[in-house]
Design a protein around this motif. Structure first.
Motif, PDB file in Angstrom:
ATOM      1  N   ASP A   9     -29.624  18.818  39.988  1.00 39.12           N
ATOM      2  CA  ASP A   9     -29.207  18.500  38.628  1.00 39.12           C
ATOM      3  C   ASP A   9     -30.383  17.881  37.858  1.00 39.12           C
ATOM      4  O   ASP A   9     -31.356  17.434  38.448  1.00 39.12           O
ATOM      5  CB  ASP A   9     -28.045  17.495  38.666  1.00 39.12           C
ATOM      6  N   PHE A  10     -30.294  17.875  36.551  1.00 38.88           N
ATOM      7  CA  PHE A  10     -31.320  17.189  35.762  1.00 38.88           C
ATOM      8  C   PHE A  10     -30.702  16.673  34.472  1.00 38.88           C
ATOM      9  O   PHE A  10     -29.683  17.194  34.004  1.00 38.88           O
ATOM     10  CB  PHE A  10     -32.517  18.099  35.480  1.00 38.88           C
ATOM     11  N   GLU A  11     -31.342  15.674  33.921  1.00 36.24           N
ATOM     12  CA  GLU A  11     -30.817  15.051  32.721  1.00 36.24           C
ATOM     13  C   GLU A  11     -30.733  16.073  31.590  1.00 36.24           C
ATOM     14  O   GLU A  11     -31.608  16.925  31.473  1.00 36.24           O
ATOM     15  CB  GLU A  11     -31.728  13.888  32.321  1.00 36.24           C
ATOM     16  N   LEU A  12     -29.718  15.960  30.795  1.00 34.51           N
ATOM     17  CA  LEU A  12     -29.538  16.799  29.617  1.00 34.51           C
ATOM     18  C   LEU A  12     -29.112  18.221  29.930  1.00 34.51           C
ATOM     19  O   LEU A  12     -28.973  19.033  29.018  1.00 34.51           O
ATOM     20  CB  LEU A  12     -30.819  16.841  28.766  1.00 34.51           C
ATOM     21  N   ALA A  13     -28.919  18.520  31.202  1.00 36.34           N
ATOM     22  CA  ALA A  13     -28.484  19.873  31.557  1.00 36.34           C
ATOM     23  C   ALA A  13     -27.216  20.237  30.790  1.00 36.34           C
ATOM     24  O   ALA A  13     -27.011  21.393  30.421  1.00 36.34           O
ATOM     25  CB  ALA A  13     -28.242  19.979  33.058  1.00 36.34           C
ATOM     26  N   ASP A  14     -26.396  19.259  30.509  1.00 36.73           N
ATOM     27  CA  ASP A  14     -25.131  19.523  29.824  1.00 36.73           C
ATOM     28  C   ASP A  14     -25.313  19.756  28.330  1.00 36.73           C
ATOM     29  O   ASP A  14     -24.447  20.321  27.679  1.00 36.73           O
ATOM     30  CB  ASP A  14     -24.178  18.345  30.041  1.00 36.73           C
ATOM     31  N   LEU A  15     -26.445  19.312  27.779  1.00 37.12           N
ATOM     32  CA  LEU A  15     -26.628  19.418  26.332  1.00 37.12           C
ATOM     33  C   LEU A  15     -27.298  20.719  25.908  1.00 37.12           C
ATOM     34  O   LEU A  15     -27.365  21.041  24.732  1.00 37.12           O
ATOM     35  CB  LEU A  15     -27.459  18.237  25.824  1.00 37.12           C
ATOM     36  N   LEU A  16     -27.836  21.444  26.894  1.00 40.86           N
ATOM     37  CA  LEU A  16     -28.473  22.714  26.526  1.00 40.86           C
ATOM     38  C   LEU A  16     -27.383  23.726  26.153  1.00 40.86           C
ATOM     39  O   LEU A  16     -26.207  23.517  26.430  1.00 40.86           O
ATOM     40  CB  LEU A  16     -29.299  23.227  27.699  1.00 40.86           C
ATOM     41  N   GLN A  17     -27.794  24.802  25.523  1.00 39.91           N
ATOM     42  CA  GLN A  17     -26.839  25.826  25.086  1.00 39.91           C
ATOM     43  C   GLN A  17     -27.157  27.140  25.783  1.00 39.91           C
ATOM     44  O   GLN A  17     -28.147  27.762  25.444  1.00 39.91           O
ATOM     45  CB  GLN A  17     -26.964  26.046  23.576  1.00 39.91           C
ATOM     46  N   PRO A  18     -26.357  27.592  26.703  1.00 43.96           N
ATOM     47  CA  PRO A  18     -25.196  26.884  27.247  1.00 43.96           C
ATOM     48  C   PRO A  18     -25.621  25.794  28.233  1.00 43.96           C
ATOM     49  O   PRO A  18     -26.770  25.790  28.676  1.00 43.96           O
ATOM     50  CB  PRO A  18     -24.469  28.010  27.999  1.00 43.96           C
ATOM     51  N   GLY A  19     -24.708  24.927  28.574  1.00 43.09           N
ATOM     52  CA  GLY A  19     -24.970  23.913  29.593  1.00 43.09           C
ATOM     53  C   GLY A  19     -25.359  24.591  30.889  1.00 43.09           C
ATOM     54  O   GLY A  19     -24.882  25.692  31.187  1.00 43.09           O
ATOM     55  N   VAL A  20     -26.254  23.966  31.629  1.00 45.67           N
ATOM     56  CA  VAL A  20     -26.768  24.624  32.830  1.00 45.67           C
ATOM     57  C   VAL A  20     -25.926  24.258  34.052  1.00 45.67           C
ATOM     58  O   VAL A  20     -25.791  23.086  34.401  1.00 45.67           O
ATOM     59  CB  VAL A  20     -28.242  24.246  33.079  1.00 45.67           C
ATOM     60  N   THR A  21     -25.372  25.272  34.667  1.00 42.98           N
ATOM     61  CA  THR A  21     -24.607  25.074  35.902  1.00 42.98           C
ATOM     62  C   THR A  21     -25.575  24.799  37.049  1.00 42.98           C
ATOM     63  O   THR A  21     -26.573  25.496  37.207  1.00 42.98           O
ATOM     64  CB  THR A  21     -23.774  26.331  36.200  1.00 42.98           C
ATOM     65  N   VAL A  22     -25.287  23.766  37.812  1.00 39.37           N
ATOM     66  CA  VAL A  22     -26.223  23.405  38.897  1.00 39.37           C
ATOM     67  C   VAL A  22     -25.493  23.093  40.199  1.00 39.37           C
ATOM     68  O   VAL A  22     -24.311  22.777  40.213  1.00 39.37           O
ATOM     69  CB  VAL A  22     -27.060  22.166  38.538  1.00 39.37           C
TER      70      VAL A  22
END
Lengths: 345, 345
Positions: free
Chosen positions: A284-297
């Motif tokens: 996982d990494f910080e801000l993964a959820d804020l990217l478009q789309p959020g990055v599944t990890v």
DNA sequence: TAGAGCCTGGACAACGTTGTCATATGCGAG
DNA sequence: CTCGCATATGACAACGTTGTCCAGGCTCTA
């Protein structure tokens, strides 16, 4: 140079010793030692006099001498790949916290993924007589550590197993995590899935590739060579690898990224594509959820790795632990969007 | 416990000493020392015999004893706020690299922003007789370091100045950076600009606030109290602060975030708003360019801070440096979109 | 061949601390 | 009043290394 100005400076720049404190307080050396270490058998009055002398002189016990006498340094060494890598920050901090709870300091160094440098660092730490070592190995032969371990240096390997020796090791379940991540892509309809990972000599990279292959095989998908790329995680290579598997004769519709450095670069490449490509990253990494789309990890818990390793280390030192063991911590799939995109061919 | 099984184990778990090596090689103690340290005056034949004994016994020099004798430990201490914070990774690594170039090891610890813990750590490092200290201060009174510095411990403060003592310090230009960032927002038409920062007792936080105020004043804008919020950078507080200044009686159209932890939280809050709010953050972070819009930041160079500090430290040890100095490294505005959004009221 | 000079190697003290042991002091009991 | 004991204190060795200094053996030269 004139004789006059000869400073009586000793090597520590004139640091007072217990002897100096004793002289000033008008007591014996050992009495000072007792006061400094809070040992019993000192009159309150004497103690006060000694304490005054200590404060007046700014005395501070020399732990080097103490170590020499006592044999334990109350410090442990941590050798990792690169302190600046965000993956190692929390790990390092977790090790530090456990060390602190045991009254130990942490000495750490970066191997820069160079086996020689790893060995150099480890041996330097042993020369300082650290009580124990937490090592994220860069090399794959750790026989050089045998005399040290025999001599009583507690040792735990983290993130990757030791080579050629039997030692404690704490890992994330790279195989299982990769298998789960790739299976997740398959379950969303992907069949042409790419894998970009670290150098194959790194254990985690090999394990994750194995998980990828196994997941593909379990789904009855034949993997093409052009879908797999292993090597340094330098952005240039990763970018080229990604671009190639996106534009080859049988272009992939999804990519599994072998670690967070790879993931980040792949995100950049995918942002430039017109097609929507699915992506799952390991770690996982910080801000993964804020990217478009959020990055599944596939997330691993770096702090837990460090904590577990340090715990075991101190249990080795306690004598609680005898036989080396291999501990695998589970990973966790976090879905955020990028891994749930359907294939677009 | 039966008498029989008493192991003759010494404190280091039976580590061979130079004496043992000497006995085995049939030479004198000092000759072993000469071989180990590569000193001249040993015949090749003798050297070979000694080397064989060393290898056979797995001898490793005890640096504690060496330190005691020589007075230099070839290690430096680094006290920072939190190793797990991405800002400190590169800084820490940079310090390590400089140390390595000087043959020194790095001992580091996290103060967790607690002045007592900072002092405890620093003094523990001094007791180990580190040659020097790089400190990112948590407290604001460092008089406790005076005897140490007098005793010859090289000391450099980083990121924030020392309190109550005169010492080397390496900083980013927080005031100037904040001024530039806020002016940038003003130049894009904003007048109601919010500031969210760290606790005011932290020097950088205060300086950045000062830069904000100055920039506003230079533009002839009267700042309202509700536009400023300082405190812990915990996401909950930051979130509330951001929401309040966005919904108050005179809602802001732009926010200046005082550090990267704040910025990240503000990004999350802004993503939930219907209006487009401009944002400039102090300190760059990975993936800032991949967000939508990219986050405009005032970047500071953490690695340069660490490198500069460590350089000065070793120059203090060389004796090249005499007077304490205050060094400010420039910041750099990186525009990515979020800071160029127009006001939307 | 004898003496001077060099080279190799070792004995010994010192670094600052702690563990062991002996001594001095004071006090209570017999 | 004296003996014994507990308690406070200090002298001394040891930890493993390095710096100093000296001894012995060699080579080279006169």
């Amino acid at each position: 140079m004139p004789e006059t100005a000869r400073r009586p400076e000793n090597r520590y720049g004139n640091r007072p010793t217990m002897k100096d404190v004793a002289a000033r307080a008008g007591v014996g050396l050992k009495t000072v030692s007792r006061v400094v270490n809070g040992e019993p058998g000192v009159t309150p009055d004497t103690e006060r006099r000694v304490q005054e002398a200590i404060d007046a002189l700014g005395f501070r016990r020399n732990d080097s001498a103490r170590v020499l006498r006592k044999g334990r340094t109350a410090s442990i060494g941590l050798v990792l790949e690169d302190l600046a890598d965000p993956f190692y920050g929390p790990l390092s901090r977790a090790v530090e916290e456990v060390a602190r709870a045991h009254g130990a300091l942490l000495i750490n160094g970066s191997s820069a993924e160079d086996p020689d440098r790893e060995q150099e660092l480890v041996l330097a730490l042993c020369a300082r007589r650290v009580d124990g070592l937490v090592v994220i190995p860069a090399g794959d032969d750790h026989r050089y550590l045998e005399p040290e371990i025999k001599a009583g240096v507690a040792t735990v390997f983290v993130d990757r197993p030791a080579g050629q020796i039997d030692a404690d090791v704490v890992l994330s379940d790279s195989y299982g995590g990769a298998h789960e991540g790739v299976t997740h892509l398959i379950s969303h309809g992907h069949r042409r899935i790419g894998f970009i990972g670290d150098m194959p000599r790194i254990h985690t990279a090999a394990e994750r590739l194995r998980g990828y292959r196994a997941a593909m095989e379990d789904a009855g998908i034949a993997v093409e060579d052009s879908w797999m790329s292993l090597g340094v995680t330098d952005p240039v290579r990763v970018r080229r690898a990604a671009e190639e598997m996106l534009s080859g004769p049988s272009p992939v519709t999804a990519i599994f990224a072998g670690n967070n450095r790879v993931t980040v670069t792949v995100v950049r490449v995918l942002a430039e594509q017109s097609r929507r490509i699915a992506l799952v990253g390991f770690d996982d990494f910080e801000l993964a959820d804020l990217l478009q789309p959020g990055v599944t990890v596939v997330a691993q818990d770096a702090a837990a790795l460090g904590r577990t390793a340090a715990d075991r280390l101190f249990r080795q030192l306690d004598g609680t632990l005898i036989a080396p063991e291999r501990i695998e911590l589970p990973t966790r799939l976090i879905t955020r969007g990028s891994g749930e995109l359907p294939p677009s061919d």
